[in-house]
Design a protein around this motif. Structure first.
Motif, mmCIF file in Angstrom:
data_model
loop_
_atom_site.group_PDB
_atom_site.id
_atom_site.type_symbol
_atom_site.label_atom_id
_atom_site.label_comp_id
_atom_site.label_asym_id
_atom_site.label_seq_id
_atom_site.Cartn_x
_atom_site.Cartn_y
_atom_site.Cartn_z
ATOM 1 N N PRO A 1 0.808 -1.224 0.000
ATOM 2 C CA PRO A 1 0.000 0.000 0.000
ATOM 3 C C PRO A 1 0.843 1.276 0.000
ATOM 4 N N ASP A 2 2.023 1.221 0.616
ATOM 5 C CA ASP A 2 2.898 2.398 0.614
ATOM 6 C C ASP A 2 3.380 2.720 -0.799
ATOM 7 N N VAL A 3 3.672 1.684 -1.571
ATOM 8 C CA VAL A 3 4.118 1.888 -2.947
ATOM 9 C C VAL A 3 2.965 2.460 -3.780
ATOM 10 N N GLN A 4 1.762 1.943 -3.561
ATOM 11 C CA GLN A 4 0.605 2.472 -4.285
ATOM 12 C C GLN A 4 0.367 3.943 -3.952
ATOM 13 N N THR A 5 0.488 4.295 -2.690
ATOM 14 C CA THR A 5 0.310 5.686 -2.279
ATOM 15 C C THR A 5 1.378 6.575 -2.901
ATOM 16 N N GLN B 1 -8.461 11.621 -12.746
ATOM 17 C CA GLN B 1 -9.302 10.473 -13.084
ATOM 18 C C GLN B 1 -8.743 9.153 -12.570
ATOM 19 N N VAL B 2 -7.481 9.108 -12.228
ATOM 20 C CA VAL B 2 -6.862 7.844 -11.834
ATOM 21 C C VAL B 2 -7.310 7.448 -10.423
ATOM 22 N N ASP B 3 -7.496 6.134 -10.245
ATOM 23 C CA ASP B 3 -7.902 5.571 -8.964
ATOM 24 C C ASP B 3 -6.789 4.661 -8.466
ATOM 25 N N LYS B 4 -6.807 4.348 -7.178
ATOM 26 C CA LYS B 4 -5.766 3.508 -6.588
ATOM 27 C C LYS B 4 -5.780 2.089 -7.156
ATOM 28 N N ASP B 5 -6.918 1.639 -7.686
ATOM 29 C CA ASP B 5 -7.032 0.280 -8.224
ATOM 30 C C ASP B 5 -6.971 0.223 -9.749
ATOM 31 N N ASP B 6 -6.580 1.312 -10.407
ATOM 32 C CA ASP B 6 -6.412 1.293 -11.859
ATOM 33 C C ASP B 6 -5.174 0.493 -12.236
ATOM 34 N N LEU B 7 -5.219 -0.097 -13.413
ATOM 35 C CA LEU B 7 -4.080 -0.909 -13.867
ATOM 36 C C LEU B 7 -2.805 -0.092 -13.992
ATOM 37 N N LEU B 8 -2.925 1.187 -14.326
ATOM 38 C CA LEU B 8 -1.735 2.026 -14.467
ATOM 39 C C LEU B 8 -1.025 2.248 -13.132
ATOM 40 N N ILE B 9 -1.702 2.033 -12.048
ATOM 41 C CA ILE B 9 -1.106 2.142 -10.710
ATOM 42 C C ILE B 9 -0.794 0.765 -10.146
ATOM 43 N N VAL B 10 -1.689 -0.186 -10.366
ATOM 44 C CA VAL B 10 -1.557 -1.506 -9.746
ATOM 45 C C VAL B 10 -0.380 -2.292 -10.320
ATOM 46 N N ILE B 11 -0.186 -2.251 -11.626
ATOM 47 C CA ILE B 11 0.895 -3.038 -12.237
ATOM 48 C C ILE B 11 2.275 -2.581 -11.748
ATOM 49 N N PRO B 12 2.611 -1.277 -11.821
ATOM 50 C CA PRO B 12 3.928 -0.888 -11.295
ATOM 51 C C PRO B 12 4.046 -1.092 -9.786
ATOM 52 N N ALA B 13 2.954 -0.903 -9.034
ATOM 53 C CA ALA B 13 3.019 -1.114 -7.589
ATOM 54 C C ALA B 13 3.292 -2.577 -7.266
ATOM 55 N N PHE B 14 2.653 -3.481 -8.002
ATOM 56 C CA PHE B 14 2.888 -4.915 -7.781
ATOM 57 C C PHE B 14 4.321 -5.279 -8.144
ATOM 58 N N MET B 15 4.801 -4.784 -9.278
ATOM 59 C CA MET B 15 6.172 -5.098 -9.695
ATOM 60 C C MET B 15 7.195 -4.571 -8.687
ATOM 61 N N LEU B 16 7.010 -3.341 -8.238
ATOM 62 C CA LEU B 16 7.943 -2.775 -7.263
ATOM 63 C C LEU B 16 7.860 -3.502 -5.925
#
Length: 127
Positions: A22-26, A43-58
């Motif tokens: 969650p810290d990476v997502q924030t 328009q971006v949300d915390k659960d959008d793919l543009l945020i979730v994919i890099p957060a998961f990878m990191l």
């Protein structure tokens, strides 16, 4: 075709959002405000793919580096002890690697290193 892609992306997105730090997502959400155009960042949300994919990878990279560091610590301690012992015994010409490598392999086998390593990888998804 579009519905089959949606059926694939939904569970994958939920899995990555659940296992991302969650810290990476924030942090990534904060970066969108600074780096993206205003319309896109609003328009971006915390659960959008543009945020979730890099957060998961990191998050995965972070977990892998932590596991690697914890594996590296006992091996570097063995290297330091063997080097100091060889110097204390006056055996400067003996390569410390010839003595420390079998000790490292023995330590890894005795503590059941593969199962500990795999458990550490699996538990990153459980917690």
């Amino acid at each position: 075709m579009q519905t089959s892609v949606n059926h694939l992306v939904g569970p994958l997105q939920r899995f990555m959002a659940h296992n991302a730090n969650p810290d990476v997502q924030t942090h990534l959400m904060g970066n969108t405000v600074q780096l993206w155009p205003r319309e896109m960042s609003e328009q971006v949300d915390k659960d959008d793919l543009l945020i979730v994919i890099p957060a998961f990878m990191l998050s995965e990279l972070q977990a892998g580096l932590q596991i690697g560091f914890l594996i590296y610590i006992p091996f570097i301690v063995i290297d330091l002890i063997v080097s100091n012992l060889l110097l204390a015994l006056g055996m400067q010409m003996v390569s410390p690697m010839t003595i420390s490598l079998p000790l490292k392999i023995l330590l890894f086998v005795l503590v059941d290193g593969w199962s500990r390593l795999l458990d550490a990888l699996f538990y990153t998804y459980v917690i």
